[in-house]
Design a protein around this motif. Sequence first.
Motif, PDB file in Angstrom:
ATOM      1  N   GLY A  49       0.802  -1.218   0.000  1.00  0.00           N
ATOM      2  CA  GLY A  49       0.000   0.000   0.000  1.00  0.00           C
ATOM      3  C   GLY A  49       0.833   1.264   0.000  1.00  0.00           C
ATOM      4  O   GLY A  49       0.570   2.196  -0.774  1.00  0.00           O
ATOM      5  N   SER A  64      -2.352  -1.993  -6.732  1.00  0.00           N
ATOM      6  CA  SER A  64      -2.310  -2.454  -5.342  1.00  0.00           C
ATOM      7  C   SER A  64      -3.046  -3.782  -5.177  1.00  0.00           C
ATOM      8  O   SER A  64      -2.565  -4.700  -4.505  1.00  0.00           O
ATOM      9  CB  SER A  64      -2.930  -1.389  -4.437  1.00  0.00           C
ATOM     10  N   SER A  78      -3.751  -2.876   1.963  1.00  0.00           N
ATOM     11  CA  SER A  78      -3.000  -2.339   0.822  1.00  0.00           C
ATOM     12  C   SER A  78      -3.877  -1.397   0.008  1.00  0.00           C
ATOM     13  O   SER A  78      -3.398  -0.384  -0.507  1.00  0.00           O
ATOM     14  CB  SER A  78      -2.450  -3.468  -0.053  1.00  0.00           C
ATOM     15  N   ILE A  82      -3.293   3.205  -0.206  1.00  0.00           N
ATOM     16  CA  ILE A  82      -2.963   3.954  -1.425  1.00  0.00           C
ATOM     17  C   ILE A  82      -3.564   5.353  -1.398  1.00  0.00           C
ATOM     18  O   ILE A  82      -3.101   6.233  -2.104  1.00  0.00           O
ATOM     19  CB  ILE A  82      -3.406   3.216  -2.714  1.00  0.00           C
TER      20      ILE A  82
END
Length: 165
Positions: A49, A64, A78, A82
């Motif tokens: 991430g 991701s 993750s 982002i």
Amino acid sequence: MPKKRLKKFLPSHEKIKEQRFLKIFGKLLDNKDLWSLSRKKVLGGVFIGIFVACLPMPLQMVLSTLLAIIFSVNLPLSFALIFISNPITMPPLFYFEYQIGKLLINPQNPVKFEFDSMYDNFGDIALCLWSGAIVVGIFSSVVCVVVVNFLWIYTVKKNRKNSFK
């Protein structure tokens, strides 16, 4: 346990599967390892991430998700991380990454990052930006994984100690 705290903040299985860009993964999102809150799966999700958040690219959620599926790590974490890079944080983050890349690629003859000459130097700017993004992404990911691992171990030890009192 850290798992209880994480469950409060992470997006649910249903919310992630509703994302239109992620429908391409179909049944791959049903893998139970992607939703596991074991320490190793969480640390992998943190690494992916943070790393993907540092990359200057559109559709980070697709990358991701793909990496989480390939490495079988925690997908919600993750996916959520982002969003560290957002319209507010992107300009300073990308400028910092560009400066790091400029130091690595060509410190003697720096490329000027100006809007007037940006199209003339786009190749050099992109090379500096991406090399800086990879370095910053790896460094930030490793630091975050170490911090999360320390906090996880500390919390578990603290909870065990308190349960014996």
